[in-house]
Every structure is written in C-alpha cells, then in structure tokens.
Design a protein around this motif. Structure first.
Motif, PDB file in Angstrom:
ATOM      1  N   CYS A 162       5.913   3.321   0.686  1.00  0.00           N
ATOM      2  CA  CYS A 162       4.915   2.262   0.621  1.00  0.00           C
ATOM      3  C   CYS A 162       5.218   1.255   1.724  1.00  0.00           C
ATOM      4  O   CYS A 162       6.302   1.281   2.321  1.00  0.00           O
ATOM      5  CB  CYS A 162       4.902   1.580  -0.749  1.00  0.00           C
ATOM      6  N   VAL A 163       4.265   0.356   2.002  1.00  0.00           N
ATOM      7  CA  VAL A 163       4.435  -0.594   3.087  1.00  0.00           C
ATOM      8  C   VAL A 163       3.858  -1.947   2.677  1.00  0.00           C
ATOM      9  O   VAL A 163       2.859  -2.016   1.955  1.00  0.00           O
ATOM     10  CB  VAL A 163       3.742  -0.088   4.378  1.00  0.00           C
TER      11      VAL A 163
ATOM     12  N   ALA B 171       0.848  -1.202   0.000  1.00  0.00           N
ATOM     13  CA  ALA B 171       0.000   0.000   0.000  1.00  0.00           C
ATOM     14  C   ALA B 171       0.873   1.238   0.000  1.00  0.00           C
ATOM     15  O   ALA B 171       1.919   1.285   0.665  1.00  0.00           O
ATOM     16  CB  ALA B 171      -0.924   0.008   1.210  1.00  0.00           C
ATOM     17  N   PHE B 172       0.448   2.242  -0.765  1.00  0.00           N
ATOM     18  CA  PHE B 172       1.135   3.535  -0.741  1.00  0.00           C
ATOM     19  C   PHE B 172       0.769   4.268   0.549  1.00  0.00           C
ATOM     20  O   PHE B 172      -0.350   4.149   1.050  1.00  0.00           O
ATOM     21  CB  PHE B 172       0.730   4.390  -1.946  1.00  0.00           C
ATOM     22  N   THR B 173       1.736   5.018   1.060  1.00  0.00           N
ATOM     23  CA  THR B 173       1.472   5.841   2.245  1.00  0.00           C
ATOM     24  C   THR B 173       1.541   7.313   1.834  1.00  0.00           C
ATOM     25  O   THR B 173       2.449   7.706   1.112  1.00  0.00           O
ATOM     26  CB  THR B 173       2.510   5.569   3.346  1.00  0.00           C
ATOM     27  N   PRO B 174       0.564   8.138   2.249  1.00  0.00           N
ATOM     28  CA  PRO B 174      -0.459   7.870   3.267  1.00  0.00           C
ATOM     29  C   PRO B 174      -1.862   7.606   2.719  1.00  0.00           C
ATOM     30  O   PRO B 174      -2.815   7.655   3.483  1.00  0.00           O
ATOM     31  CB  PRO B 174      -0.459   9.186   4.035  1.00  0.00           C
ATOM     32  N   CYS B 175      -2.013   7.327   1.411  1.00  0.00           N
ATOM     33  CA  CYS B 175      -3.367   7.266   0.837  1.00  0.00           C
ATOM     34  C   CYS B 175      -4.025   5.902   0.975  1.00  0.00           C
ATOM     35  O   CYS B 175      -5.255   5.803   0.990  1.00  0.00           O
ATOM     36  CB  CYS B 175      -3.320   7.676  -0.630  1.00  0.00           C
TER      37      CYS B 175
ATOM     38  N   SER C  98       5.102  -2.787  -8.577  1.00  0.00           N
ATOM     39  CA  SER C  98       4.457  -1.542  -9.016  1.00  0.00           C
ATOM     40  C   SER C  98       4.572  -0.477  -7.935  1.00  0.00           C
ATOM     41  O   SER C  98       4.869   0.691  -8.227  1.00  0.00           O
ATOM     42  CB  SER C  98       2.985  -1.793  -9.349  1.00  0.00           C
ATOM     43  N   ALA C  99       4.354  -0.870  -6.674  1.00  0.00           N
ATOM     44  CA  ALA C  99       4.449   0.084  -5.570  1.00  0.00           C
ATOM     45  C   ALA C  99       5.864   0.624  -5.428  1.00  0.00           C
ATOM     46  O   ALA C  99       6.070   1.829  -5.253  1.00  0.00           O
ATOM     47  CB  ALA C  99       4.003  -0.578  -4.269  1.00  0.00           C
TER      48      ALA C  99
ATOM     49  N   CYS D 265       1.371   8.883  -5.403  1.00  0.00           N
ATOM     50  CA  CYS D 265       0.581   7.708  -5.741  1.00  0.00           C
ATOM     51  C   CYS D 265       0.037   7.870  -7.164  1.00  0.00           C
ATOM     52  O   CYS D 265      -0.556   8.902  -7.483  1.00  0.00           O
ATOM     53  CB  CYS D 265      -0.573   7.558  -4.751  1.00  0.00           C
ATOM     54  N   PRO D 266       0.224   6.889  -8.041  1.00  0.00           N
ATOM     55  CA  PRO D 266      -0.280   7.038  -9.414  1.00  0.00           C
ATOM     56  C   PRO D 266      -1.805   7.009  -9.496  1.00  0.00           C
ATOM     57  O   PRO D 266      -2.375   7.488 -10.478  1.00  0.00           O
ATOM     58  CB  PRO D 266       0.327   5.826 -10.132  1.00  0.00           C
TER      59      PRO D 266
END
Length: 372
Positions: A362-363, A317-321, A329-330, A349-350
C-alpha cells in the motif's frame, strides 16, 4: 461420545447394518465415513434446543443459508470473469451458534445436504480419534485464521489452521487436498472471533460479531469522509483542476474529476494520457512531480465498512488496484496472507481481492490542496 466434539448435538455410532436406515431417515442428520467398500461408520446427530445451525456453500439448495461463489481477483463482476469450474464445496461448512449469551459461534467443516447427510468417501481424509469418535477433512479443506488482538487497529495476523468435520483444529496439510492431515492443535478451538477469516478454497469470508460491528465505521461515516475530502478541493498539481471521489453509488464508473495516483510514490493527479515509459506496460507512467515510474490508476474509496479496523481518514491506497481506506486498515490487510491455490498465500485487497504488490502493498497518498 464426548459432547464437546460438537455442541450441536449428541452423537452415537450406528452399526453398519443400520446404515441405509440412518441415512434415509428424513428427520435424522448423520455423517457417514466410508472406510472401505465394505465398511462405513455412521454418526447420528440429534437436535439441540440451545443452538442454531447455519450452513455455507456453493449449492443453491435449501439447506444452504449463505450461498458463496468464487472470488475473482480484481473482479468488477462482469461477464468476462465467470468461473468455469468452482473449487468451493457445494456444502462447505456449518456454523453453530448458541441461542444464549454470549452467543458463541463455532465452525465445522462440511455441511448437511438435502437428505440431512454428510458423506466422506474413501478418498477423503478420515480417522478414528483415541477416544473412539470418527473425524475427517473435506477435499479442499476449511481454513480459519483468528487475528491476534481481535479486529481492531492494533490487530496482527494470526496463524492459518484447518477445521475438521467435528470442529477440531489442525495445522495445515502439505497441500490443500493432501490425504495426510496436519497435527492436532489442542490449545485452540473452532470458536469464531470478531475478525476471523474463513477460507473455503475459492472465497475467503470475514466473520464480524455484533459487538465488533458496533465499533466499526458505518456507511454514513465513510460517506462523510468522502465528502470531507472533496470539500477540501484537492487539485491535480499539473492541470490544477479540482478532483473529487465519486459517490459510492457510482463506484464502478470512472468520472472526469476522479483522482488518479502514481502508486510508486503516492502523488495524486487528475487523469492525463501522457508519461508512458513502456509500450508493453500500459499502466506504467512517470510521475511528473518526482519522476518515479510505476502504476498509474484511478482511486476508489473502499465502501465496505466491515473491512475497516478503525475510523481514520482514507489516506492510503492498495497497490496495484487503487482502493483507498484508512492507514491502519490498509496496513492491516497488507500483511494478511490469504490462501491462494493449493499451497500459496499472498496479501490481497479486501475490496476487490486483487493480489497486492509493491514494497509495502500500500502507499500513502499525497494530495495537493487548492492554490487559490
């Protein structure tokens, strides 16, 4: 004039006394370079049966084939996020594509208006090259970045360059609208590649080729990945309720079973309204699994297939969205510096253009399976 300057046409200078005639001819494309109040150079364009031209810009007039508007960071496209003053040019750029294989596409700064003219005023950066042809830059510029290794799971960020009106490649100006142009990069071209990014000072576009999209995950593949995750019945480790990513059609509505995550550690939970550690930071929560404090947000599956560099499962997951996609990809988008403002760059974030933050942008998500 050297035909390699622009494969759209052959170019010819028009004397100043023919200026009004050149720009008023309805069937004639031209670019006028205003050098002073009393001196203007006009370059005429003629039709080329082997290419097609497509124009991009903010204008909704007929010469624009692809209308673009300002991208708002983290926008959910509501009325509160309307841009009051756009920085995107009404006629931002033009892309010229060969009609014959390999269908090469080249990008040029500035687009022709309804009168089939491009005007570069006195204040615009412009110059005469050693071979005699005129060239210039638009006010806020057209920037291009070609990824190293193409748009694949092995891709690495390239270097941002500026494209001139005639398609030459330059290093970036000191600031976005500076009068002094950058240095000519002679070993690079304006040919677009799969994964090339085009920044119009307000919106960044991703160029994908037909061959590149052929090897890209489809919407059906992403939907299959969503169903696969949901079929595994991930659970909230505290409430033990089953979690499920919502359908792509309901991507803007937070649902009861939607997974949420602590982005500092990656632990995935269901929604709960406790764990606050600050009265001022509403999203700052303490993870009940590892006691790490950080943003606590709903997770959204990134649904634009063209942004994926591989077909891997959505594990990061992208941070912070909180947008979720494959690991590669991330990590790719987390290291891409996108232009921001007049001279800044930051990763975004794309899927929603939110500026990324955190140690790695990202995480990796940590799901808990069912206990039964």
């Amino acid at each position: 004039m050297d035909s390699k300057v622009c494969d759209l046409c052959s170019l010819a200078h028009v004397p100043c006394y023919g200026f009004l005639q050149a720009i008023s001819c309805k069937g004639q494309h031209s670019i006028s370079y205003t050098l002073s109040r009393n001196q203007t150079v006009v370059v005429e364009y003629t039709h080329d049966k082997d290419t097609d031209m497509f124009q991009v810009g903010r204008s909704t007039e007929s010469p624009i084939d692809f209308v673009v508007t300002d991208t708002i960071s983290g926008s959910q496209n509501n009325d509160e996020t309307q841009i009051t003053q756009s920085t995107i040019s009404r006629f931002a750029c033009r892309i010229v594509c060969d009609r014959n294989p390999p269908y090469t596409a080249r990008i040029f700064a500035a687009g022709f208006d309804s009168s089939k003219n491009i005007f570069l005023g006195e204040k615009a950066a412009k110059w005469k090259n050693p071979d005699g042809h005129m060239d210039g830059l638009t006010t806020n510029g057209v920037l291009v970045m070609h990824p190293k290794g193409g748009f694949t799971e092995e891709s690495k960020p390239g270097v941002w360059r500026e494209i001139s009106v005639c398609g030459d490649v330059y290093t970036l100006r000191e600031t976005r609208s500076a009068q002094q142009r950058g240095k000519l990069v002679e070993n690079e071209t304006n040919v677009l590649q799969d994964g090339s990014l085009v920044d119009l000072c307000g919106a960044t576009l991703l160029w994908r080729t037909a061959d590149g999209l052929f090897h890209t995950p489809t919407q059906k593949h992403i939907e299959a990945l969503r169903q696969e995750i949901n079929a595994a019945r991930p659970q909230c480790p505290v409430g033990l309720n089953t979690l499920a990513f919502p359908s792509i059609n309901r991507k803007d509505v937070v649902e009861e079973k939607q997974p949420w995550a602590y982005l500092s550690c990656g632990h995935v939970h269901g929604y709960h309204n406790w764990g606050h550690r600050s009265d001022t930071e509403a999203n700052e929560r303490e993870c009940p699994m590892c006691r790490t404090v950080g943003p606590y947000v709903p997770l959204w599956l990134g649904c634009e297939a063209g942004f994926y560099v591989d077909a891997g499962p959505p594990t990061h997951a992208f941070t912070p969205c909180g947008h979720v996609c494959s690991e590669k990809s991330a990590k790719y988008w987390s290291q891409i510096p996108l232009p921001h403002g007049t001279h800044a760059f930051h990763a975004a974030c794309p899927f929603c253009a939110a500026q990324l933050s955190g140690e790695h942008n990202c995480v990796k998500l940590i799901f808990q399976g069912p206990v039964d």
